[in-house]
Every structure is written in structure tokens, then in C-alpha cells.
Design an enzyme around this catalytic site. Structure first.
Site, PDB file in Angstrom:
ATOM      1  N   HIS A 112      -9.575   0.837   5.232  1.00  0.00           N
ATOM      2  CA  HIS A 112      -8.265   1.095   5.856  1.00  0.00           C
ATOM      3  C   HIS A 112      -8.454   2.070   7.012  1.00  0.00           C
ATOM      4  CE1 HIS A 112      -4.133   2.384   6.432  1.00  0.00           C
ATOM      5  NE2 HIS A 112      -3.759   1.291   5.781  1.00  0.00           N
TER       6      HIS A 112
ATOM      7  N   GLU B 102      -5.317  -5.305  10.763  1.00  0.00           N
ATOM      8  CA  GLU B 102      -4.324  -4.253  10.953  1.00  0.00           C
ATOM      9  C   GLU B 102      -4.613  -3.520  12.261  1.00  0.00           C
ATOM     10  OE1 GLU B 102      -2.429  -3.011   7.006  1.00  0.00           O
ATOM     11  OE2 GLU B 102      -4.207  -1.775   7.272  1.00  0.00           O
TER      12      GLU B 102
ATOM     13  N   GLU C  94      -6.797   4.507   7.996  1.00  0.00           N
ATOM     14  CA  GLU C  94      -6.580   5.931   7.676  1.00  0.00           C
ATOM     15  C   GLU C  94      -7.824   6.539   7.040  1.00  0.00           C
ATOM     16  OE1 GLU C  94      -2.907   5.469   5.519  1.00  0.00           O
ATOM     17  OE2 GLU C  94      -1.924   4.870   7.381  1.00  0.00           O
TER      18      GLU C  94
ATOM     19  N   ASN D 124       0.871  -1.178   0.000  1.00  0.00           N
ATOM     20  CA  ASN D 124       0.000   0.000   0.000  1.00  0.00           C
ATOM     21  C   ASN D 124       0.904   1.223   0.000  1.00  0.00           C
ATOM     22  OD1 ASN D 124      -1.810   2.037   0.491  1.00  0.00           O
ATOM     23  ND2 ASN D 124      -2.243   1.432   2.619  1.00  0.00           N
ATOM     24  N   TRP D 125       1.011   1.864  -1.155  1.00  0.00           N
ATOM     25  CA  TRP D 125       1.952   2.983  -1.282  1.00  0.00           C
ATOM     26  C   TRP D 125       1.391   4.271  -0.688  1.00  0.00           C
ATOM     27  CZ3 TRP D 125       4.119   2.378  -7.012  1.00  0.00           C
ATOM     28  CH2 TRP D 125       4.805   1.158  -7.095  1.00  0.00           C
ATOM     29  N   LYS D 126       0.142   4.238  -0.261  1.00  0.00           N
ATOM     30  CA  LYS D 126      -0.518   5.421   0.332  1.00  0.00           C
ATOM     31  C   LYS D 126      -0.338   6.624  -0.594  1.00  0.00           C
ATOM     32  CE  LYS D 126       0.263   3.398   4.819  1.00  0.00           C
ATOM     33  NZ  LYS D 126       0.140   3.515   6.243  1.00  0.00           N
TER      34      LYS D 126
ATOM     35  N   SER E  68       3.339  -2.217  10.407  1.00  0.00           N
ATOM     36  CA  SER E  68       4.793  -2.184  10.566  1.00  0.00           C
ATOM     37  C   SER E  68       5.475  -3.505  10.217  1.00  0.00           C
ATOM     38  CB  SER E  68       5.171  -1.721  11.978  1.00  0.00           C
ATOM     39  OG  SER E  68       4.687  -0.405  12.210  1.00  0.00           O
TER      40      SER E  68
ATOM     41  N   GLY F 107       2.729  -1.150   4.366  1.00  0.00           N
ATOM     42  CA  GLY F 107       2.733   0.271   4.038  1.00  0.00           C
ATOM     43  C   GLY F 107       4.147   0.757   3.794  1.00  0.00           C
ATOM     44  N   GLY F 108       4.750   1.375   4.805  1.00  0.00           N
ATOM     45  CA  GLY F 108       6.051   2.026   4.671  1.00  0.00           C
ATOM     46  C   GLY F 108       7.108   1.173   3.985  1.00  0.00           C
TER      47      GLY F 108
ATOM     48  N   GLY G 265       2.206   2.240  10.752  1.00  0.00           N
ATOM     49  CA  GLY G 265       3.099   3.379  10.581  1.00  0.00           C
ATOM     50  C   GLY G 265       3.779   3.820  11.860  1.00  0.00           C
TER      51      GLY G 265
HETATM   52  C1  PEP Z   1      -0.839  -0.034   6.001  1.00  0.00           C
HETATM   53  O1  PEP Z   1      -0.849   1.076   5.497  1.00  0.00           O
HETATM   54  O2  PEP Z   1      -1.757  -0.800   5.739  1.00  0.00           O
HETATM   55  C2  PEP Z   1       0.255  -0.393   6.900  1.00  0.00           C
HETATM   56  C3  PEP Z   1       0.201  -1.548   7.495  1.00  0.00           C
HETATM   57  O3  PEP Z   1       1.284   0.518   7.038  1.00  0.00           O
HETATM   58  P1  PEP Z   1       2.723   0.229   7.733  1.00  0.00           P
HETATM   59  O4  PEP Z   1       3.252  -1.040   7.153  1.00  0.00           O
HETATM   60  O5  PEP Z   1       3.557   1.427   7.366  1.00  0.00           O
HETATM   61  O6  PEP Z   1       2.487   0.127   9.207  1.00  0.00           O
END
Ligand code: PEP
Length: 251
Positions: free
Chosen positions: A97, A169, A99, A9-11, A215, A236-237, A175
Site C-alpha cells: 500500500h 491505486e 501509505e 481498508n479501514w486503515k 477515492s 479506504g475512507g 484519500g
Molecule cells: C486506500 O486506502 O487504499 C484508498 C484507496 O483510500 P481512499 O478510498 O480513502 O482514497
């Protein structure tokens, strides 16, 4: 046997030029053997979908969107529909999600409208569920997830469920650099599969892939993703660097 699914997920990162380069690098790092064992999905921002589709075409890497609006067309300025995404080659879409729940006030009812619209239009929903820190500390994790599953999966048939993925999640792990311990994650995944079995039956529950997200990094991927009931990751990151994403895919 459930094939693990790793989605990046590049956000709101990567301009089209950056997205093209990242997708090409990821493609170059994956061979058919890896892709026969793992399903890999890239979920860039809307404006990058075309260049990423071109970069991964024919490789077996899939394309996902991060969002859409659950109407097929109409006067919804600024929104993107499922048929538009389909035409670009998108097969998966992230729904619910944290966010979007947090910053855009998306509730379970709206999440459910998206799930039903995605299924109707042939997109595969990745339905995200997870508790906040205060809920986890108050022992409300299962209650929270049950509410999100009940709301998000309302009116979904067992056939619909068969093209879905659920992503657990924990909000406090997204994040933040904090991840659930393998045991914590395993217990929640087991709870989710049990809930699905009670509602949809053992077969659909057995076939459903449940990703962990929060994470996930190269260093912790193996300990999380080898747990029973964990069928891959939503990243994500760490999906913004080809090296770290590839290391997670090859955990
Ligand atoms: C996500 O955006 O779904 C996520 C899990 O982000 P991260 O890996 O950065 O915690």
C-alpha cells in the site's frame, strides 16, 4: 468471468467495539444474492480481526489484514506473522500500500518478500501499485507500475499469481477526494493486464482480478467499476460507513 472483489481498508480506524458494530451493519446489509455476485472483504486493524471475524462468520464476507511481517516467527518486536493471521481466519493481506511505501519506507524488494511469504503461508496478497502525482504529470505512470510489478512479483509462479489480486491505486487519488477518470483507470488496468500476459501468459492474465483504488465513493463507483479490466475496488475512507460501503458493493 472474473468475480468483482470489493475490499474495505479501514486503515488505523475503529476500536474493537466500533469495528464490531460496523462489521455487523455491513453484514446486515448484504444478502446471498449480492455475495454470490461480488466478493466482499473487510480489512480492519490487527486488534479488530477477532471481533470482525466473529461478526461476519458464516456470511461469506471475507477477512483481510492490512499488513504483516514476512517471517514466520522470531525476535521481531511488535510484528505479526502470516501464520498468526491465518489462525484468526484471515484470507487476504494488503501488500505494498502506498501509505506503507511512503511512511514506512517499504520498497519493492520488501514488498516481494511479503508477497512470497504470504503465498507460502496460504494468504492471498492484494498487491498495490500506483504512481505519484509527479510521476503521473511526467508521463511515468506505466514505467512506475512496471517497476513495482517487476519487483513485487519476482519469483512468483503462475500458480502463485492465481491466488493474487492486484490493486491499481494512483497515489495522488488516495484519500484526496480526486479519483482517476474511468478512462485513465481503464487504460492503466489494461496496461497491467498486458504486462501480466507478457510475463505469465494470457490465461493467468485473463483470470487475474485488478481492483481500482483511490477515492472510490458511492457516487463514482459505477462509472469506474463497469470499465473493462476493472474488477472491483479497494476502498479506504468510504469503507468506514456501512451505507457508503454497501452502496459501492452494490454499484
Ligand atoms: C486506500 O486506502 O487504499 C484508498 C484507496 O483510500 P481512499 O478510498 O480513502 O482514497
Amino acid at each position: 468471468m472474473r468475480k468483482p472483489i470489493i475490499a474495505g481498508n479501514w486503515k488505523m480506524h475503529q476500536t474493537p467495539a466500533q469495528a464490531k458494530a460496523l462489521a455487523q451493519e455491513i453484514r446486515a446489509g448484504l444478502n446471498q444474492t449480492v455475495l454470490s455476485e461480488r466478493e466482499v472483504i473487510l480489512c480492519p486493524p490487527f486488534v479488530d480481526l477477532t471481533v470482525v471475524e466473529e461478526a461476519v462468520r458464516g456470511s461469506g464476507i471475507g477477512l483481510g489484514a492490512q499488513n504483516f511481517y514476512p517471517k514466520e516467527e522470531g525476535a521481531f518486536t511488535g510484528e505479526i506473522s502470516a501464520p498468526m493471521l491465518k489462525e484468526l481466519g484471515v484470507t487476504y493481506v494488503i501488500i505494498g500500500h502506498s501509505e506503507r511505501r511512503q511512511h514506512f519506507r517499504e520498497d519493492d524488494d520488501f514488498v516481494n518478500q511479503k508477497v512470497l511469504s504470504a503465498l507460502k503461508n496460504g494468504l492471498k496478497p492484494i498487491l498495490c501499485v500506483g504512481e505519484r502525482l509527479d510521476e503521473m504529470e511526467a508521463n511515468l505512470t506505466e514505467k512506475r507500475i512496471e517497476t513495482q510489478l517487476t519487483g513485487g512479483l519476482k519469483d512468483v509462479s503462475p500458480e502463485g499469481l492465481s491466488s493474487m489480486v492486484v490493486a491499481y491505486e494512483p497515489v495522488w487519488a488516495i484519500g484526496t477526494g480526486k479519483n482517476a477518470t474511468p478512462r485513465q483507470a481503464r487504460d492503466v488496468h489494461r496496461f497491467i493486464r498486458g504486462w501480466i500476459a507478457a510475463k505469465f501468459g494470457e490465461g493467468p492474465a485473463d483470470r487475474l482480478r485488478i481492483q481500482y483504488g483511490g477515492s472510490v465513493k458511492a457516487e463514482n463507483a459505477a462509472s469506474l467499476l463497469t470499465q473493462p479490466d476493472i474488477d472491483g475496488a479497494l476502498v479506504g475512507g468510504a469503507s468506514l460507513s456501512a451505507d457508503s460501503f454497501l452502496a459501492i458493493v452494490k454499484y
